[in-house]
Design a protein around this motif. Structure first.
Motif, PDB file in Angstrom:
ATOM      1  N   ARG A  12       0.831  -1.211   0.000  1.00  0.00           N
ATOM      2  CA  ARG A  12       0.000   0.000   0.000  1.00  0.00           C
ATOM      3  C   ARG A  12       0.862   1.256   0.000  1.00  0.00           C
ATOM      4  NH1 ARG A  12      -3.247  -2.971   3.750  1.00  0.00           N
ATOM      5  NH2 ARG A  12      -2.182  -1.919   5.463  1.00  0.00           N
ATOM      6  N   ASP A  13       1.924   1.249   0.821  1.00  0.00           N
ATOM      7  CA  ASP A  13       2.785   2.426   0.885  1.00  0.00           C
ATOM      8  C   ASP A  13       3.470   2.681  -0.451  1.00  0.00           C
ATOM      9  OD1 ASP A  13       2.052   2.787   3.446  1.00  0.00           O
ATOM     10  OD2 ASP A  13       3.986   2.275   4.357  1.00  0.00           O
ATOM     11  N   LEU A  14       3.982   1.624  -1.067  1.00  0.00           N
ATOM     12  CA  LEU A  14       4.638   1.797  -2.361  1.00  0.00           C
ATOM     13  C   LEU A  14       3.647   2.240  -3.423  1.00  0.00           C
ATOM     14  CD1 LEU A  14       7.105  -1.237  -2.426  1.00  0.00           C
ATOM     15  CD2 LEU A  14       7.623   1.161  -1.985  1.00  0.00           C
ATOM     16  N   HIS A  15       2.422   1.733  -3.339  1.00  0.00           N
ATOM     17  CA  HIS A  15       1.400   2.175  -4.301  1.00  0.00           C
ATOM     18  C   HIS A  15       1.112   3.660  -4.123  1.00  0.00           C
ATOM     19  CE1 HIS A  15      -2.768   2.952  -5.613  1.00  0.00           C
ATOM     20  NE2 HIS A  15      -2.455   2.150  -6.608  1.00  0.00           N
ATOM     21  N   ASP A  16       0.969   4.065  -2.843  1.00  0.00           N
ATOM     22  CA  ASP A  16       0.682   5.479  -2.595  1.00  0.00           C
ATOM     23  C   ASP A  16       1.852   6.368  -3.023  1.00  0.00           C
ATOM     24  OD1 ASP A  16      -1.729   4.716  -1.591  1.00  0.00           O
ATOM     25  OD2 ASP A  16      -1.105   4.784   0.506  1.00  0.00           O
ATOM     26  N   LEU A  17       3.091   5.871  -2.817  1.00  0.00           N
ATOM     27  CA  LEU A  17       4.258   6.674  -3.158  1.00  0.00           C
ATOM     28  C   LEU A  17       4.489   6.744  -4.667  1.00  0.00           C
ATOM     29  CD1 LEU A  17       6.791   5.461  -0.439  1.00  0.00           C
ATOM     30  CD2 LEU A  17       5.794   7.730  -0.610  1.00  0.00           C
ATOM     31  N   LEU A  18       4.314   5.608  -5.351  1.00  0.00           N
ATOM     32  CA  LEU A  18       4.696   5.523  -6.750  1.00  0.00           C
ATOM     33  C   LEU A  18       3.528   5.675  -7.717  1.00  0.00           C
ATOM     34  CD1 LEU A  18       7.273   2.586  -6.613  1.00  0.00           C
ATOM     35  CD2 LEU A  18       7.713   5.037  -6.625  1.00  0.00           C
ATOM     36  N   GLY A  19       2.310   5.452  -7.250  1.00  0.00           N
ATOM     37  CA  GLY A  19       1.181   5.494  -8.172  1.00  0.00           C
ATOM     38  C   GLY A  19       1.057   6.830  -8.889  1.00  0.00           C
ATOM     39  N   HIS A  20       1.048   7.914  -8.117  1.00  0.00           N
ATOM     40  CA  HIS A  20       0.913   9.240  -8.708  1.00  0.00           C
ATOM     41  C   HIS A  20       2.135   9.587  -9.560  1.00  0.00           C
ATOM     42  CE1 HIS A  20      -0.080  13.472  -9.139  1.00  0.00           C
ATOM     43  NE2 HIS A  20       1.130  13.778  -8.663  1.00  0.00           N
ATOM     44  N   SER A  21       3.335   9.275  -9.030  1.00  0.00           N
ATOM     45  CA  SER A  21       4.560   9.631  -9.757  1.00  0.00           C
ATOM     46  C   SER A  21       4.645   8.898 -11.087  1.00  0.00           C
ATOM     47  CB  SER A  21       5.781   9.301  -8.898  1.00  0.00           C
ATOM     48  OG  SER A  21       5.760  10.045  -7.696  1.00  0.00           O
ATOM     49  N   LEU A  22       4.360   7.596 -11.097  1.00  0.00           N
ATOM     50  CA  LEU A  22       4.445   6.837 -12.336  1.00  0.00           C
ATOM     51  C   LEU A  22       3.378   7.267 -13.336  1.00  0.00           C
ATOM     52  CD1 LEU A  22       5.226   3.256 -10.967  1.00  0.00           C
ATOM     53  CD2 LEU A  22       6.800   4.886 -12.013  1.00  0.00           C
ATOM     54  N   SER A  23       2.184   7.607 -12.845  1.00  0.00           N
ATOM     55  CA  SER A  23       1.147   8.106 -13.752  1.00  0.00           C
ATOM     56  C   SER A  23       1.580   9.425 -14.389  1.00  0.00           C
ATOM     57  CB  SER A  23      -0.167   8.294 -12.983  1.00  0.00           C
ATOM     58  OG  SER A  23      -0.618   7.070 -12.469  1.00  0.00           O
ATOM     59  N   LEU A  24       2.198  10.303 -13.569  1.00  0.00           N
ATOM     60  CA  LEU A  24       2.668  11.577 -14.082  1.00  0.00           C
ATOM     61  C   LEU A  24       3.800  11.383 -15.085  1.00  0.00           C
ATOM     62  CD1 LEU A  24       2.230  14.610 -13.854  1.00  0.00           C
ATOM     63  CD2 LEU A  24       3.892  14.644 -11.978  1.00  0.00           C
ATOM     64  N   ILE A  25       4.710  10.454 -14.783  1.00  0.00           N
ATOM     65  CA  ILE A  25       5.802  10.177 -15.719  1.00  0.00           C
ATOM     66  C   ILE A  25       5.256   9.652 -17.039  1.00  0.00           C
ATOM     67  CG2 ILE A  25       7.751   8.618 -16.123  1.00  0.00           C
ATOM     68  CD1 ILE A  25       8.392   8.883 -13.133  1.00  0.00           C
ATOM     69  N   THR A  26       4.265   8.767 -16.982  1.00  0.00           N
ATOM     70  CA  THR A  26       3.676   8.227 -18.213  1.00  0.00           C
ATOM     71  C   THR A  26       3.023   9.331 -19.043  1.00  0.00           C
ATOM     72  OG1 THR A  26       3.266   6.116 -17.084  1.00  0.00           O
ATOM     73  CG2 THR A  26       2.026   6.547 -19.105  1.00  0.00           C
TER      74      THR A  26
END
Length: 418
Positions: free
Chosen positions: A201-215
């Motif tokens: 959950r923590d990794l999803h919260d940390l990386l979900g927004h960042s990876l979506s923005l990078i994409t």
């Protein structure tokens, strides 16, 4: 390699044997009680019986021992027979005990004690609670026909009754221990699963927004490249910035998970010392909350506790270990928290040189502005390790301390996860 816990449980009570040596140990534990058969065996060897009586005695005793050993040993190795077979074998034991004691004399009444033990070990309590008194009553009934035995008949009956019900209690303890072991394994498995889910959950919260923005920015940069190279370059720069921030967030999250905690290390110390057969005494101060202790300082003390307990288990040969946690004032009027680990083992090494573990621990404590002291235990025998870390100065009333702010700052992440 020795199995954990076998030093303090050499008979492996409640556990099946894992090798031939443990099977032999369990067998000897059963055989040693056959010393109580010295009365019947002595009567057979003295030649007091007729040839027919000796033949009946040796045959009946051999059959009794074989059936008793088979049914009890199979139960001890967790490979019990079917219920009907077990009941038939216990009934055969009772029949042999009654026949031999009725025919050959009062010395054979001791067989009823073995039958009561077999009932307690192999039968469910709803049956054994009636079978054991019934067997004791049968012993008394047969013993009354021998006039010279009536005076000390209860010397046979009382061990028969008490041994049976004592083994009932032992079997209940074994079942409870097995259930507790299974429950502990299940709790550990669930805790590992919860921690895994929490990390996910923590990794999803940390990386979900960042990876979506990078994409998204990557797609925009791709569309801008032919006509708008400057705008595409700006998108690439944003991608780099977001990626670096995501990497920092992941490192901080992983570092937080790896930071040791005193409560966790205390639980590990209990388990390690218990397995090594070392008695542990814990200061109640270690069990409670530690206000004014920052995360880095607590991590340093946790590393100190881990290293000290490892040394006690591996090198000290101690039988007792004591953990103390005290507040002390330094010469510059600063408060420090002192974790002391004392044992009654071999004492400090003669070379007086720290090993790699203690050297690394000194460096960890130095990073937290702390220090390490080692030497002989106060009572003159054993080794003492003391780790000091500074405590935060008490804040004025109503002013939040850094520790409080850290708790509130992580409350959304930790409390929300729980």
């Amino acid at each position: 390699m020795t199995e954990p816990g076998t030093e303090r449980n050499p008979v492996m009570i409640g556990s099946p044997p894992r090798n031939r040596r443990q099977a032999m140990t369990k067998s000897l534990w059963i055989v040693i009680w056959f010393l109580y058969l010295s009365g019947p065996v002595g009567q057979l060897l003295d030649g007091e019986l007729s040839a027919r009586g000796e033949a009946l005695g040796w045959t009946g005793l051999s059959a009794f021992i074989a059936v008793y050993f088979a049914v009890v040993f199979r139960h001890m190795v967790h490979a019990p027979l079917r219920g009907t077979v077990v009941r038939a074998m216990v009934a055969l034991l009772a029949l042999l005990a009654g026949l031999l004691s009725w025919t050959l004399g009062p010395n054979w009444l001791v067989l009823f004690t073995f039958v009561c033990v077999a009932c307690a070990v192999t039968l469910p309590f709803r049956l054994s609670r009636w079978a054991i008194p019934a067997l004791t009553a049968a012993l008394l009934a047969i013993g009354l026909r021998y006039e010279d035995t009536r005076v000390y008949l209860f010397a046979y009956a009382l061990p028969c009754l008490l041994s049976g019900f004592a083994m009932v209690g032992v079997q209940h303890l074994i079942r409870t221990t097995a259930q507790l072991r299974e429950a502990r394994e299940e709790v550990a498995r669930l805790a590992a699963n919860d921690e895994r889910l929490r990390l996910a959950r923590d990794l999803h919260d940390l990386l979900g927004h960042s990876l979506s923005l990078i994409t998204l920015k990557s797609e925009l940069a791709g569309r801008m490249l032919p006509d708008k190279p400057a705008d595409a370059a700006q998108q690439v720069a944003d991608i780099e910035r977001v990626s670096r921030q995501a990497l920092v967030d992941v490192r901080e999250a992983v570092t937080g998970y790896r930071r040791p905690r005193l409560a966790v290390e205390l639980a590990g110390a209990r388990a390690a010392l218990r397995t090594a057969g070392v008695t542990l005494t814990v200061d109640p101060a270690l069990e409670g909350a530690r206000r004014g202790l920052a995360a880095d300082e607590e991590g340093a003390l946790a590393w100190a506790l881990r290293e000290a307990v490892t040394n006690v288990v591996r090198h000290s040969g101690a039988r007792h270990c004591e953990l103390l946690l005290t507040e002390e004032w330094e010469a510059d009027e600063r408060r420090s928290l002192c974790l002391a680990v004392l044992d009654d083992g071999a004492g400090p090494p003669r070379t007086q040189h720290d090993g790699n573990g203690l050297s690394g621990l000194r460096e960890r404590l130095a990073l937290a502005d702390g220090r390490l002291e080692t030497g002989p235990a106060p009572r003159g025998r054993g080794f003492a390790l003391r780790a000091y870390v500074p405590m935060a100065a008490p804040a004025p009333s109503g002013t939040p301390t850094p520790a409080d702010e850290g708790v509130r700052g992580t409350g959304g992440a930790v409390g929300g996860e729980l």
